[in-house]
Design an enzyme around this catalytic site. Structure first.
Site, short mmCIF file in Angstrom:
data_model
loop_
_atom_site.label_atom_id
_atom_site.label_comp_id
_atom_site.label_asym_id
_atom_site.label_seq_id
_atom_site.Cartn_x
_atom_site.Cartn_y
_atom_site.Cartn_z
N ASP A 94 0.82 -1.20 0.00
CA ASP A 94 0.00 0.00 0.00
C ASP A 94 0.86 1.26 0.00
OD1 ASP A 94 1.01 -0.46 2.55
OD2 ASP A 94 -0.93 -0.69 3.50
N ASP A 114 -7.54 -2.15 14.26
CA ASP A 114 -8.95 -2.33 13.86
C ASP A 114 -9.13 -3.52 12.91
OD1 ASP A 114 -7.85 -1.39 11.51
OD2 ASP A 114 -9.16 0.36 11.33
N HIS A 174 -7.28 -4.22 10.16
CA HIS A 174 -6.96 -4.06 8.74
C HIS A 174 -5.69 -4.81 8.38
CE1 HIS A 174 -4.61 -0.21 9.89
NE2 HIS A 174 -3.71 -0.91 9.22
N GLU A 214 -9.55 -1.26 5.42
CA GLU A 214 -10.22 -0.93 6.67
C GLU A 214 -11.52 -1.73 6.81
OE1 GLU A 214 -8.58 0.44 8.81
OE2 GLU A 214 -7.97 2.50 8.43
#
Ligand code: GLP
Length: 262
Positions: A69, A138, A140, A145
């Protein structure tokens, strides 16, 4: 999925490095393809691989690498860009050709076209042989996400405030963390031949438990690894502390047949 609970962060780094080394040394392909994660978790693994390069002749000169990413709108030259991060923490310390290290271009004029081009480039390289993954608090992976489609391809995502806060430590101020990113999709990641998810520390315990013992759900994007036929989840005790079946995973690993690799 093989969940391996190891004695400390160094053991996690060494075990992840063992998997990468085996791929680099034994894959039948003339050009092994590495999938590299950024974030602080894999830095120790990269340090160990650089040590093996320096002290033991482990060579990456025949490899290619793809990052997961990149932030959108951040210059590649910025130290917080993943383009720079992977060079500073890995590529500059081994003999991997800089031109053979690819990442999504977060400054591209046509971001959608760049996303498609990136997926095509991975396919053209013959796919990723071993993909290192961290995990966000979270849940990811990459920057997928919560709510990410389980069949998503490389595309734009908006970061959660939780992720922006988690990553603010790399920036001068929390406001400087970009809102948007280009990330390999969950289906893109799922196509790698071997997934190696690394997590250390208590702050990752809930996300790890949701990923490996919770339901397969876009709510916890990392749970997509439950679909994959070859996954190694490498944890220290703290990251494993919320797992219901931790004792079973320890027992299984302790009794693993010697001939069976991760
Ligand atoms: C970042 C990256 C992920 C990484 C995760 C955890 O935002 N995009 O690839 O796995 O968050 O980062 P860290 O290892 O620093 O906790």
């Amino acid at each position: 999925m093989e969940i391996v609970i190891l004695d400390g962060v160094d053991a996690v780094d060494r075990t992840a490095a063992d998997i990468v080394e085996r791929t680099v040394r034994t894959t039948q392909k003339s050009t092994p393809v590495l999938g590299l994660a950024t974030g602080s978790t894999p830095v120790g693994t990269y340090r160990e691989l650089a040590r093996r390069h320096r002290d033991e002749g482990l060579s990456f000169s025949h490899c290619r690498a793809f990052l997961l990413d990149e932030y959108i709108g951040l210059a590649r030259s910025a130290e917080q860009s993943y383009f720079s991060f992977i060079r500073e923490n890995f590529v500059d310390h081994v003999d991997l050709d800089d031109a053979a290290v690819f990442s999504p271009d977060g400054e591209a004029h046509d971001i959608a076209a760049e996303a498609q081009r990136y997926d095509a480039a991975i396919a053209e390289a013959g796919g990723i042989d071993v993909q290192i993954l961290g995990i966000g608090t979270d849940g990811h992976i990459g920057f997928n996400e919560p709510g990410s489609s389980l069949r998503s391809r490389t595309r734009v995502k908006t970061l959660t405030e939780q992720t922006r806060t988690d990553n603010a430590r790399f920036f001068d101020s929390p406001d400087a963390v970009p809102h948007h990113v280009l990330t390999q999709g969950l289906a893109t990641i799922d196509e790698a031949r071997h997934l190696v998810l690394i997590a250390t520390g208590e702050s990752k315990a809930e996300a790890v438990a949701a990923a490996v013992e919770g339901p397969l759900s876009a709510h916890c994007p990392a749970s997509v690894i439950q679909w994959h036929p070859h996954v190694s989840v490498l944890l220290d005790d703290a990251a494993a502390s919320s797992l219901a079946l931790a004792e079973y995973y320890r027992y299984a690993y302790a009794n693993k047949p010697r001939w069976q690799h991760l």
